[in-house]
Design a protein around this motif. Structure first.
Motif, PDB file in Angstrom:
ATOM      1  N   LEU A 380       0.832  -1.200   0.000  1.00 40.28           N
ATOM      2  CA  LEU A 380       0.000   0.000   0.000  1.00 40.28           C
ATOM      3  C   LEU A 380       0.871   1.256   0.000  1.00 40.28           C
ATOM      4  CD1 LEU A 380      -2.826   1.235   0.081  1.00 40.28           C
ATOM      5  CD2 LEU A 380      -2.756   1.064   2.587  1.00 40.28           C
ATOM      6  N   HIS A 381       1.952   1.247   0.779  1.00 40.77           N
ATOM      7  CA  HIS A 381       2.883   2.374   0.746  1.00 40.77           C
ATOM      8  C   HIS A 381       3.335   2.641  -0.701  1.00 40.77           C
ATOM      9  CE1 HIS A 381       2.946   2.591   4.985  1.00 40.77           C
ATOM     10  NE2 HIS A 381       3.949   1.779   5.247  1.00 40.77           N
ATOM     11  N   LYS A 382       3.717   1.586  -1.410  1.00 40.35           N
ATOM     12  CA  LYS A 382       4.235   1.734  -2.776  1.00 40.35           C
ATOM     13  C   LYS A 382       3.141   2.207  -3.725  1.00 40.35           C
ATOM     14  CE  LYS A 382       7.701  -1.873  -2.041  1.00 40.35           C
ATOM     15  NZ  LYS A 382       8.103  -3.265  -2.357  1.00 40.35           N
ATOM     16  N   LEU A 383       1.943   1.651  -3.585  1.00 42.21           N
ATOM     17  CA  LEU A 383       0.850   2.041  -4.474  1.00 42.21           C
ATOM     18  C   LEU A 383       0.477   3.508  -4.279  1.00 42.21           C
ATOM     19  CD1 LEU A 383      -1.327   1.345  -6.548  1.00 42.21           C
ATOM     20  CD2 LEU A 383      -2.775   0.532  -4.658  1.00 42.21           C
ATOM     21  N   VAL A 384       0.387   3.935  -3.038  1.00 38.99           N
ATOM     22  CA  VAL A 384       0.024   5.334  -2.774  1.00 38.99           C
ATOM     23  C   VAL A 384       1.079   6.281  -3.334  1.00 38.99           C
ATOM     24  CG1 VAL A 384      -0.357   7.050  -0.966  1.00 38.99           C
ATOM     25  CG2 VAL A 384      -1.377   4.779  -0.760  1.00 38.99           C
ATOM     26  N   ARG A 385       2.336   5.948  -3.138  1.00 39.31           N
ATOM     27  CA  ARG A 385       3.403   6.799  -3.671  1.00 39.31           C
ATOM     28  C   ARG A 385       3.384   6.801  -5.201  1.00 39.31           C
ATOM     29  NH1 ARG A 385       7.101   8.688  -0.051  1.00 39.31           N
ATOM     30  NH2 ARG A 385       7.184   7.744   2.025  1.00 39.31           N
ATOM     31  N   ALA A 386       3.143   5.633  -5.790  1.00 39.79           N
ATOM     32  CA  ALA A 386       3.118   5.537  -7.256  1.00 39.79           C
ATOM     33  C   ALA A 386       1.943   6.296  -7.848  1.00 39.79           C
ATOM     34  CB  ALA A 386       3.064   4.070  -7.676  1.00 39.79           C
ATOM     35  N   ASP A 387       0.882   6.457  -7.064  1.00 35.15           N
ATOM     36  CA  ASP A 387      -0.339   7.101  -7.560  1.00 35.15           C
ATOM     37  C   ASP A 387      -0.193   8.616  -7.698  1.00 35.15           C
ATOM     38  OD1 ASP A 387      -2.971   7.108  -8.472  1.00 35.15           O
ATOM     39  OD2 ASP A 387      -3.810   7.342  -6.463  1.00 35.15           O
ATOM     40  N   CYS A 388       0.948   9.135  -7.290  1.00 42.72           N
ATOM     41  CA  CYS A 388       1.204  10.572  -7.453  1.00 42.72           C
ATOM     42  C   CYS A 388       1.825  10.794  -8.828  1.00 42.72           C
ATOM     43  CB  CYS A 388       2.143  11.070  -6.357  1.00 42.72           C
ATOM     44  SG  CYS A 388       2.625  12.803  -6.559  1.00 42.72           S
ATOM     45  N   THR A 389       1.028  11.298  -9.770  1.00 42.74           N
ATOM     46  CA  THR A 389       1.517  11.486 -11.141  1.00 42.74           C
ATOM     47  C   THR A 389       1.436  12.939 -11.586  1.00 42.74           C
ATOM     48  OG1 THR A 389      -0.667  11.011 -12.104  1.00 42.74           O
ATOM     49  CG2 THR A 389       0.820   9.143 -11.776  1.00 42.74           C
ATOM     50  N   THR A 390       1.217  13.850 -10.651  1.00 36.61           N
ATOM     51  CA  THR A 390       1.119  15.259 -11.025  1.00 36.61           C
ATOM     52  C   THR A 390       2.441  15.764 -11.603  1.00 36.61           C
ATOM     53  OG1 THR A 390       0.703  17.492 -10.206  1.00 36.61           O
ATOM     54  CG2 THR A 390       1.713  15.960  -8.663  1.00 36.61           C
ATOM     55  N   ARG A 391       2.342  16.653 -12.582  1.00 34.08           N
ATOM     56  CA  ARG A 391       3.542  17.250 -13.166  1.00 34.08           C
ATOM     57  C   ARG A 391       4.018  18.452 -12.351  1.00 34.08           C
ATOM     58  NH1 ARG A 391       2.038  17.315 -19.660  1.00 34.08           N
ATOM     59  NH2 ARG A 391       1.800  15.049 -19.909  1.00 34.08           N
ATOM     60  N   ASN A 392       3.214  18.868 -11.395  1.00 33.28           N
ATOM     61  CA  ASN A 392       3.575  19.971 -10.517  1.00 33.28           C
ATOM     62  C   ASN A 392       4.568  19.448  -9.469  1.00 33.28           C
ATOM     63  OD1 ASN A 392       3.614  21.848  -8.332  1.00 33.28           O
ATOM     64  ND2 ASN A 392       1.671  22.704  -9.046  1.00 33.28           N
ATOM     65  N   LYS A 393       5.840  19.789  -9.638  1.00 30.55           N
ATOM     66  CA  LYS A 393       6.868  19.236  -8.764  1.00 30.55           C
ATOM     67  C   LYS A 393       6.658  19.633  -7.314  1.00 30.55           C
ATOM     68  CE  LYS A 393      10.539  18.719 -12.209  1.00 30.55           C
ATOM     69  NZ  LYS A 393      11.942  19.088 -12.580  1.00 30.55           N
ATOM     70  N   ARG A 394       6.197  20.863  -7.100  1.00 32.09           N
ATOM     71  CA  ARG A 394       5.970  21.301  -5.721  1.00 32.09           C
ATOM     72  C   ARG A 394       4.883  20.457  -5.057  1.00 32.09           C
ATOM     73  NH1 ARG A 394       4.853  27.566  -4.795  1.00 32.09           N
ATOM     74  NH2 ARG A 394       7.018  27.583  -5.567  1.00 32.09           N
ATOM     75  N   LYS A 395       3.811  20.209  -5.788  1.00 29.28           N
ATOM     76  CA  LYS A 395       2.720  19.390  -5.246  1.00 29.28           C
ATOM     77  C   LYS A 395       3.170  17.947  -5.036  1.00 29.28           C
ATOM     78  CE  LYS A 395      -2.087  18.044  -6.159  1.00 29.28           C
ATOM     79  NZ  LYS A 395      -3.225  18.157  -7.117  1.00 29.28           N
ATOM     80  N   ALA A 396       3.924  17.420  -6.000  1.00 34.69           N
ATOM     81  CA  ALA A 396       4.401  16.035  -5.890  1.00 34.69           C
ATOM     82  C   ALA A 396       5.323  15.873  -4.694  1.00 34.69           C
ATOM     83  CB  ALA A 396       5.122  15.626  -7.170  1.00 34.69           C
ATOM     84  N   ASN A 397       6.241  16.832  -4.512  1.00 34.59           N
ATOM     85  CA  ASN A 397       7.160  16.760  -3.377  1.00 34.59           C
ATOM     86  C   ASN A 397       6.419  16.882  -2.049  1.00 34.59           C
ATOM     87  OD1 ASN A 397       9.394  16.457  -5.033  1.00 34.59           O
ATOM     88  ND2 ASN A 397       9.815  18.659  -5.133  1.00 34.59           N
ATOM     89  N   ALA A 398       5.365  17.718  -2.038  1.00 36.07           N
ATOM     90  CA  ALA A 398       4.581  17.880  -0.810  1.00 36.07           C
ATOM     91  C   ALA A 398       3.871  16.582  -0.453  1.00 36.07           C
ATOM     92  CB  ALA A 398       3.577  19.018  -0.975  1.00 36.07           C
ATOM     93  N   LEU A 399       3.309  15.917  -1.460  1.00 34.58           N
ATOM     94  CA  LEU A 399       2.627  14.648  -1.210  1.00 34.58           C
ATOM     95  C   LEU A 399       3.599  13.597  -0.674  1.00 34.58           C
ATOM     96  CD1 LEU A 399       0.250  14.441  -4.307  1.00 34.58           C
ATOM     97  CD2 LEU A 399      -0.448  14.514  -1.914  1.00 34.58           C
ATOM     98  N   GLN A 400       4.797  13.539  -1.270  1.00 28.71           N
ATOM     99  CA  GLN A 400       5.774  12.542  -0.831  1.00 28.71           C
ATOM    100  C   GLN A 400       6.242  12.854   0.589  1.00 28.71           C
ATOM    101  OE1 GLN A 400       6.185   9.850  -2.372  1.00 28.71           O
ATOM    102  NE2 GLN A 400       5.491  10.308  -4.447  1.00 28.71           N
ATOM    103  N   ARG A 401       6.428  14.113   0.901  1.00 28.76           N
ATOM    104  CA  ARG A 401       6.836  14.482   2.267  1.00 28.76           C
ATOM    105  C   ARG A 401       5.747  14.131   3.279  1.00 28.76           C
ATOM    106  NH1 ARG A 401       8.784  19.217  -0.268  1.00 28.76           N
ATOM    107  NH2 ARG A 401       6.929  20.375   0.434  1.00 28.76           N
ATOM    108  N   THR A 402       4.501  14.353   2.888  1.00 27.88           N
ATOM    109  CA  THR A 402       3.391  14.016   3.784  1.00 27.88           C
ATOM    110  C   THR A 402       3.341  12.518   4.032  1.00 27.88           C
ATOM    111  OG1 THR A 402       2.120  15.898   2.961  1.00 27.88           O
ATOM    112  CG2 THR A 402       0.906  14.209   4.148  1.00 27.88           C
TER     113      THR A 402
END
Length: 483
Positions: A380-402
Motif C-alpha cells: 500500500l505504501h508503494k501504491l500510494v506513492r506511485a499514484d502521485c503522477t502530477t507534473r507539478n513538482k511542488r505538489k508532488a514533493n509535498a505529497l511525498q513528504r506528507t
C-alpha cells in the motif's frame, strides 16, 4: 535452411555454441540420439534466448524419434523422467539438475473451434518449425553439426526485434487464438514490437480469444504483467482490442476529455502508476499483486464519473466501486482467492491516505490504517506513492513528504505498540470468565468491542481493560458474575 551467414548472424550462432558449451547435457543428449539413428535439435524459445544471450535453465528439444523411442533413449540416462505430455509427443527429464523437454516433430491440424490440435507427428524439422507461433521461435539448432535451421528468417526478425508469424497471421491465430495474447506477452518480456500485418490481424480477430479458457488467458496475462516491459504489453492489448475480451475495464478507462470538463486520461494515468510502482519494487521477483493493483486501481472511475458545475469532474467512491469490479474480473480470470482479495483490498485502500491532510490524523486513525492494510501495508505504501503522477513538482514533493510523515508516525507507534498484532487487551478465555459466558456470538461481540477500544486508545493496562469490558457488558444487558 538458414540464409547466408552475416557477421551479426555468425555472432548469434556463436552465442548459441558458447552457451551450449556450458551445458554439456545438451551435447551428451544429442550424441545419444545420433547414435540411435535419430536427429535432435535445440528449438524454439531456447534458441531465441540463446541468441539473446540469456539461455534459461530449461532446454527444449525436438526430434524425429517417436515418444516410445524418446522414452527408451532417456531411460538410464536421465536422473528423472515424466511423461505427462506424452500424448502430445513430449517427454520431460532432468540430468544433473538440468531440465529438458523433448518433443517429436509436429504437424498438427486445428479444428478452428477450440485451440486443441489433432496431434499429428511430422517427419522434418522444417515442417515442425513453420507451424510455430512466431518466426523468432521458429528456429532450431543442430547440436551435433552446430548448424542453425531457420526456414522463416527468424534470425532477421530477432535482430529487428519484430514479432511476425511463419504462416499468415490469420492462419496462425485461427489455429490458436492464444498466440495473439502471447504476442503481447512477448512484447512485455522481450521489448519487441509486432509486425503491422500481425497487429491488423489481432485487431480483426480479437474476438477469437473467447475460445480460450480463462485459466490459459490468466497465465499469459500474469506473464505479461511480470515482464520487463509490461506497459508496452498492456498498450498492445488495448490497441489490438485484445483487452476488449480479456480485460475490458482497461479500454473503458480511456475516457473522453473535452475543453469544458478537463481531467487526467485515466488509462494513461494508470500506465504511469504501473511504471512508478514497478520502480518501487525491491524484491528479487516482480510483484504481480502490486502491478495488478497499480494497473486497476482506478477502474471504478468510468462508472462514478460525474460532471460538476463549473467544469469540474468527480469520481466519488470510485475506490469502493473499483474494488468490487476487481473482484469480479479477477475471479472471472480464475485468479487465486488470495490474489483477488489482496488486489481488491489495495484498490479499496488506495485513497485512504488522502484524508491524512498535513498530519491531522489521530494515532487511532493511523492504527486503523495499519490494521486495515494488514499484510498489504508495504504494498500500500508503494501504491500510494506511485499514484502521485502530477507534473507539478511542488505538489508532488509535498505529497511525498506528507507520506514520509505518515510512515514515520507508523514506525513510532509500532515501536511503542505491537501494531503488527493489534489484539484486544483481554483474550477470549478471560472474556468468558469475567462475563460468565459460554462460547458464542456475545463473546465475539465483546472481543470486537475491546479491539475497537485498543485501536482508539492504544494498549490499556489490565485493570482498565477489565473495567471497560464490565461497563460495556452491563450496557449490553449482560450481568457479570460476582466474585
Amino acid at each position: 535452411m538458414s540464409g547466408p551467414v552475416t557477421s551479426t548472424a555468425a555472432g548469434q550462432d556463436n552465442a548459441v555454441v558458447e552457451l551450449l558449451s556450458a551445458l554439456p547435457v545438451a551435447e551428451d543428449l544429442a550424441a545419444r540420439f545420433t547414435a540411435a539413428g535419430h536427429r535432435l535439435y535445440l528449438v524454439g524459445g531456447s534458441v531465441r534466448d540463446a541468441m539473446l544471450g540469456r539461455l534459461s535453465g530449461d532446454l527444449d528439444f525436438t526430434t524425429d524419434a517417436r515418444p516410445p523411442q524418446i522414452m527408451a533413449l532417456v531411460k538410464g540416462w536421465a536422473d528423472a523422467i515424466w511423461d505427462t505430455g506424452i500424448a502430445f509427443g513430449t517427454v520431460g527429464a532432468t540430468k544433473h539438475g538440468q531440465t529438458v523437454e523433448i518433443t517429436t516433430f509436429r504437424a498438427d491440424a486445428y479444428d478452428g473451434v477450440t485451440r486443441n490440435p489433432e496431434v499429428t507427428f511430422g517427419d522434418t524439422i522444417e515442417g515442425d518449425l513453420v507451424r510455430r507461433d512466431f518466426t523468432v521461435n521458429a528456429m532450431a539448432y543442430d547440436v551435433v553439426n552446430r548448424q542453425l535451421i531457420d526456414p522463416t528468417d527468424g534470425r532477421a526478425a530477432l535482430k529487428a526485434k519484430v514479432l511476425d508469424t511463419p504462416a499468415t497471421p490469420q492462419e496462425s491465430f485461427s489455429d490458436d487464438p492464444l498466440r495473439m495474447l502471447r504476442a503481447a506477452r512477448f512484447v512485455s518480456q522481450l521489448g519487441f514490437t509486432v509486425a503491422p500485418r500481425v497487429l491488423d490481424a489481432m485487431a480483426a480477430m480479437s474476438g477469437e480469444l473467447s475460445r480460450i479458457t480463462a485459466e490459459r488467458v490468466q497465465v499469459e496475462l500474469s506473464k505479461l504483467l511480470t515482464g520487463a516491459y509490461p506497459r508496452a504489453g498492456v498498450e498492445l492489448m488495448v490497441e489490438a482490442k485484445l483487452a476488449d475480451v480479456v480485460l475490458p475495464e482497461l479500454p473503458a478507462m480511456k475516457l473522453e476529455i473535452d475543453e469544458h470538463h478537463q481531467h487526467k486520461d485515466v488509462f494513461h494515468h494508470s500506465l504511469v502508476v504501473l511504471d512508478q510502482a514497478i520502480d518501487l519494487e525491491d524484491g528479487p521477483e516482480p510483484d504481480l499483486v502490486l502491478r495488478l493493483a497499480a494497473l486497476l486501481h482506478d477502474i471504478g472511475k468510468p462508472d462514478t464519473r460525474r460532471f460538476e458545475e463549473g467544469g469540474g469532474v468527480s469520481f466519488h467512491h470510485h475506490e469502493v466501486v473499483g474494488a468490487k469490479m476487481v473482484r469480479k474480473r479477477l475471479r472471472a480470470l480464475k485468479y487465486s482467492k488470495e490474489i483477488v482479495e489482496d488486489v481488491a483490498n489495495l484498490v479499496y485502500l488506495h485513497l485512504r491516505f488522502h484524508g491524512y491532510g498535513s498530519g491531522e490524523w489521530t494515532d487511532s486513525a493511523v492504527r486503523r490504517y495499519v490494521t486495515d492494510a494488514d499484510h498489504l501495508l508495504t504494498r500500500l505504501h508503494k501504491l500510494v506513492r506511485a499514484d502521485c503522477t502530477t507534473r507539478n513538482k511542488r505538489k508532488a514533493n509535498a505529497l511525498q513528504r506528507t507520506y514520509d510523515d505518515l510512515e514515520r508516525r507508523i514506525e513510532r507507534i509500532a515501536a511503542e505498540e505491537d501494531l503488527n498484532r493489534v489484539r484486544p487487551d483481554l483474550d477470549g478465555n478471560e472474556i468468558m470468565r469475567l462475563l460468565g459466558l459460554p462460547p458464542g456470538p456475545m463473546v465475539g461481540k465483546a472481543w470486537k468491542f475491546l479491539k475497537e477500544l485498543r485501536l482508539d486508545r492504544g494498549p490499556l493496562d489490565h485493570d482498565e481493560a477489565v473495567a471497560e469490558l464490565l461497563a460495556w457488558a452491563r450496557e449490553e444487558g449482560v450481568e457479570p458474575p460476582r466474585d
